[in-house]
Design an enzyme around this catalytic site. Structure first.
Site, mmCIF file in Angstrom:
data_model
loop_
_atom_site.group_PDB
_atom_site.id
_atom_site.type_symbol
_atom_site.label_atom_id
_atom_site.label_comp_id
_atom_site.label_asym_id
_atom_site.label_seq_id
_atom_site.Cartn_x
_atom_site.Cartn_y
_atom_site.Cartn_z
ATOM 1 N N GLN A 210 10.586 54.245 -13.594
ATOM 2 C CA GLN A 210 10.644 53.971 -12.159
ATOM 3 C C GLN A 210 12.018 53.476 -11.724
ATOM 4 O O GLN A 210 12.227 53.123 -10.575
ATOM 5 C CB GLN A 210 9.588 52.920 -11.781
ATOM 6 C CG GLN A 210 8.173 53.376 -12.069
ATOM 7 C CD GLN A 210 7.146 52.267 -11.866
ATOM 8 O OE1 GLN A 210 7.470 51.123 -11.573
ATOM 9 N NE2 GLN A 210 5.877 52.612 -12.016
ATOM 10 N N HIS B 161 8.381 48.689 -12.620
ATOM 11 C CA HIS B 161 8.223 47.476 -11.791
ATOM 12 C C HIS B 161 9.542 46.734 -11.567
ATOM 13 O O HIS B 161 9.709 45.587 -11.979
ATOM 14 C CB HIS B 161 7.159 46.538 -12.395
ATOM 15 C CG HIS B 161 5.788 47.146 -12.370
ATOM 16 N ND1 HIS B 161 4.690 46.505 -12.861
ATOM 17 C CD2 HIS B 161 5.343 48.336 -11.909
ATOM 18 C CE1 HIS B 161 3.620 47.278 -12.720
ATOM 19 N NE2 HIS B 161 4.006 48.410 -12.145
ATOM 20 N N GLU C 131 -1.687 44.827 -1.990
ATOM 21 C CA GLU C 131 -1.766 43.691 -1.062
ATOM 22 C C GLU C 131 -0.719 43.747 0.032
ATOM 23 O O GLU C 131 0.387 44.241 -0.170
ATOM 24 C CB GLU C 131 -1.531 42.377 -1.836
ATOM 25 C CG GLU C 131 -2.582 42.058 -2.856
ATOM 26 C CD GLU C 131 -2.331 40.722 -3.558
ATOM 27 O OE1 GLU C 131 -1.296 40.071 -3.287
ATOM 28 O OE2 GLU C 131 -3.198 40.341 -4.377
#
Ligand code: HEC
Length: 472
Positions: A180, A251, A344
């Protein structure tokens, strides 16, 4: 001669075995499909009580990994059952293979980009602003006619007067383009017109530590100026202690935003080490606050804690991929990738702990429980969570003049569900949610342009869309 014939026989047998294995595989897939899925998705896969699986449209994720999870764990609230207890993983893969082969047979293709989108308030004209990009990650505007776009492999591209320039900006920092990671966010200084600063967030690798191992990497921030299409005057404004770098390649977080008081906020994902998000001596799994020149505000919540990383502003953030400052209140809002089922929306405040991995609404991707807890004193609740996860990415308040009814509404992008949602927030509560873009591609970033249009960055197929209200 004899051995040649023998070899030939062996080859023939092997081919026969492989072909018949593939065949039974597909036949199995077909039979399993008919037994388990046909009553809803149709005997010919063309839909019935549930959508077609061969129309090229994947509402809940198109890649194999998503398909697999959608079948294994179901989409409970929509009536797609979970097959976790009914089918073995290998059987699920056989069904998937059958679906993919059927897709091929009918020549299923993803529908082209929709020219007009309908929403409650507006019909929207969609045009392609830039295309042919390789994994674009972020967009920001230098002025009304010039946009900068990052491509994750490590290029900073320019769109001038609506035209993507062939030459990328020269001399930008080297990035580690793996997993990523890569060149991630770009942000233009709010006072760009007078100071010319451009900010980049990217995956930085320590290439002097190799020893046959994958070198450790971490999120780093740099600012510089652009002259003659070249990156100059570069200053590193955030670099984590090298002992905290990690060999994982996911991440990284990375979004950069500025608030009216002159602070710069950015995020670092937990880099695959969930428990680090709770530890203020480590930079990962946090939101950070610095000044634009890289110096650290003494008013930061952990500034005077011994051993703390002094730039930390909040803890317990798994992987924030969207950040935005509310245009009136100056509050910092963020969307964070949860694990399966726990994406979230948070209102980020100084020193607070958002709970990852102590509390979460999500499960591990293999379906196992991370924690039974969704609440705990001292840990913040999200303003909103998405279950199943849409893979939230890219966030901005609408601040332009073109979509008047959308003033200060929050635009939330999503990779997996390929959508942009419009959220109406009052008193820190989400009152209404509407999907305004769906199925156009994986949404990496969404932003209000200086012209009031909405720009949507699709990392696949590598396109930036420009949305404007249709003249009625
Ligand atoms: C009881 C009915 C039912 C059965 C049986 C069923 N499904 Fe579904 N499936 C649904 C519904 C309903 C949805 C979600 C539809 C929606 O809201 O768009 C869905 C969604 C899906 C999706 C996501 C589609 C997308 O657009 O992303 C996949 C993949 C899928 N089903 C595969 C299967 C497979 C494979 C089987 C058999 C193993 C199966 N389903 C059995 C009802 C069913």
């Amino acid at each position: 001669m004899k051995s040649k014939i023998h070899k030939f026989k062996v080859l023939l047998l092997a081919t026969f075995l492989i072909v018949s294995f593939l065949k039974t595989n597909a036949q199995n897939g077909s039979a399993l499909y008919q037994q388990n899925c046909a009553m809803c998705h149709g005997a010919d896969l063309n839909g019935g009580n549930a959508p077609s699986l061969i129309d090229g449209v994947w509402m809940f994720g198109a890649e194999d990994g998503y398909l697999f999870r959608n079948i294994k764990f179901g989409i409970a609230h929509l009536g797609m059952p979970s097959y976790e207890k009914v089918l073995k993983d290998t059987e699920i893969r056989e069904i998937m293979k059958f679906i993919r082969e059927s897709e091929k047979k009918v020549g299923a293709v993803k529908p082209p980009i929709t020219k007009v989108l309908e929403t409650l308030d507006y019909n929207i004209d969609v045009e392609v602003f830039a295309e042919g990009l390789e994994v674009p990650w972020a967009i920001d505007f230098i002025d009304a006619n010039t946009a900068l776009i990052t491509e994750r492999p490590g290029r900073l591209r320019v769109v001038k007067n609506g035209k993507l320039q062939t030459e990328p900006i020269k001399n930008i920092p080297a990035v580690v383009n793996a997993g990523q990671g890569g060149l991630l966010d770009v942000a233009i200084d709010p006072n760009y017109a007078t100071n010319g600063w451009v900010y980049l967030a990217y995956s930085h690798v320590l290439d002097h530590i190799t020893e046959g191992k994958r070198p450790p990497a971490m999120t780093r921030l740099e600012r510089g100026k652009i002259k003659n299409n070249t990156w100059i005057d570069n200053e590193i404004i955030f670099e984590a202690p090298h002992e905290t770098y990690r060999t994982t390649r996911h991440h990284y977080g990375c979004r950069i935003v500025f608030n009216p008081e002159g602070y710069l906020f950015f995020s670092i994902g937990e880099r695959g080490a969930a428990e680090h998000a709770q530890d203020f001596t480590l930079p990962n799994g946090k939101v950070h606050r610095i000044y634009k020149d890289g110096s650290i505000p003494e008013s930061n919540p952990f500034f005077s804690e011994k051993n703390a990383i002094k730039s930390i502003y909040s803890l317990g953030n798994r992987n924030i991929q969207g950040m935005a400052i509310h245009p009136e209140t100056g509050e910092l809002w963020a969307t964070e990738h949860g694990p399966m089922g726990g994406d979230e929306l948070n209102l980020i405040e100084a020193g607070k702990n958002y709970g990852w991995p102590v509390i979460t609404y999500g499960l591990n991707y293999n379906g196992t429980v991370i924690t039974e807890l969704t609440h705990k004193p001292g840990l913040e609740q999200p303003i909103l969570y998405w279950k199943p996860s849409t893979a939230v990415c890219g966030l901005d308040f609408y601040t332009g003049a073109l979509f008047k009814k959308w003033k200060n509404k929050l635009m939330v992008g999503a990779l997996k569900y390929e959508e942009v949602r419009l959220l109406d927030i009052e008193d820190e509560r989400v009152m209404h949610q509407e999907i305004i873009v769906k199925g156009q591609g994986r949404v990496r970033d969404v932003t209000t342009g200086p012209d009031g249009a909405i720009y949507v960055v699709l990392n696949k197929p590598g396109t930036v869309l420009r949305l404007t209200p249709k003249e009625e």
